[in-house]
Design an enzyme around this catalytic site. Structure first.
Site, PDB file in Angstrom:
ATOM      1  CG  PHE A 101     -20.181  74.648  48.151  1.00 42.36           C
ATOM      2  CD1 PHE A 101     -20.030  73.504  47.399  1.00 42.36           C
ATOM      3  CD2 PHE A 101     -19.179  74.988  49.047  1.00 42.36           C
ATOM      4  CE1 PHE A 101     -18.912  72.705  47.532  1.00 42.36           C
ATOM      5  CE2 PHE A 101     -18.064  74.194  49.196  1.00 42.36           C
ATOM      6  CZ  PHE A 101     -17.923  73.054  48.433  1.00 42.36           C
ATOM      7  CB  CYS A 148     -10.680  45.667  55.651  1.00 39.34           C
ATOM      8  SG  CYS A 148      -9.611  46.963  54.961  1.00 39.34           S
ATOM      9  CG  HIS A 200     -19.480  69.704  56.674  1.00 42.63           C
ATOM     10  ND1 HIS A 200     -19.956  70.827  56.018  1.00 42.63           N
ATOM     11  CD2 HIS A 200     -20.478  69.332  57.529  1.00 42.63           C
ATOM     12  CE1 HIS A 200     -21.178  71.117  56.471  1.00 42.63           C
ATOM     13  NE2 HIS A 200     -21.505  70.222  57.372  1.00 42.63           N
ATOM     14  CG  ASN A 234     -21.721  85.262  54.374  1.00 44.03           C
ATOM     15  OD1 ASN A 234     -20.767  84.576  54.011  1.00 44.03           O
ATOM     16  ND2 ASN A 234     -22.936  85.103  53.876  1.00 44.03           N
TER      17      ASN A 234
END
Length: 249
Positions: free
Chosen positions: A39, A134, A123, A216
């Site tokens: 992302f 309902c 998430h 990372n």
């Protein structure tokens, strides 16, 4: 990965062996090797191309549910064909070998669950959906079949709209996040994998751990707090970690 990276793998293995309790916190970067785009990576991240508040928020869903599904379902369906990659499997093996308690994940792709990890999906996930009228719950495929048959927006048999069991922008986080906070509090070692650590409140979770490792591709706001940072390819890091720890699955 180079000599320095090999030394970093040895340090990571030692930290895991010596830790009384270890957890992993994962983001989209762990799933890119499974074919799921991330992302926020520079130049390729999905949210560099479009404002998530305009397309993937509660407000977007309420404003135009049909447009919401036209945009989001296309890339969510990419998850259905994805398979756990070696990084997912090594984390699950670490857990089986009592070297990892489980995985807290920001991902909704379900790959940690499929790999066999105990997982807190903070998430949400794409296995189910729910009715806004309902309150009925259905398999996500129930919604997908409606959409593919031309019924957009998908609806519950009661006539009300269906929504995914994922946390949209603007949503409150649910029970999984509260459970993750509890399990992480005071944890001796947290390994962050493939997360930019930019999305709150999940980005604040590292403060609950005593020691932090970050794996990372890009820098994160928590780098100066980390005991160890590895910038190598995530799959290669975990394959080499598995070899260093004496297992290969």
């Amino acid at each position: 990965m180079g000599v320095a990276a090999a030394k970093e793998i040895q340090v990571l293995a030692r930290l895991i062996r010596e830790s009384a309790r270890t957890l992993a916190l994962t983001g989209a970067g762990i799933s890119t090797a499974s074919g799921i785009p991330d992302f926020r990576s520079r130049g390729v991240g999905r949210w560099e191309k479009v404002d998530p508040m305009e397309v993937s928020s509660v407000q977007a869903f309420q404003r135009d549910p049909a447009a919401f599904w036209r945009y989001n379902l296309k890339w969510w369906l990419e998850f259905a064909d994805a398979e756990p990659n070696p990084a997912h499997h090594v984390l699950a093996t670490l857990e089986r070998r009592k070297l990892l308690q489980g995985v807290i994940t920001q991902n909704v792709d379900g790959l940690h669950v499929r790999a066999g990890s105990q997982t807190w999906e903070v998430h949400g996930h794409l296995r189910t959906c729910r009715c806004l009228g309902c309150g009925g719950r259905y398999e996500f495929t129930f919604l997908v079949e409606q959409f593919q048959a031309g019924k957009n927006p998908p609806r519950c048999p009661c006539g009300a709209l269906l929504r995914p069991d994922v946390v949209l922008f603007g949503d409150m986080l649910g029970d999984a996040f509260e459970q993750a906070v509890q399990v992480l509090h005071g944890c001796p070692l947290l390994i962050v994998v493939g997360s930019s650590l930019q999305v709150y409140p999940v980005a604040a979770l590292p403060r609950l751990a005593r020691r932090l490792v970050i794996i990372n591709r890009d820098p994160t706001p928590w780098d100066d707090q980390a005991a160890l940072i590895l910038r190598g390819d995530i799959v290669q890091v975990f394959e080499k970690l598995a070899a260093e720890l004496g297992f290969s699955d």
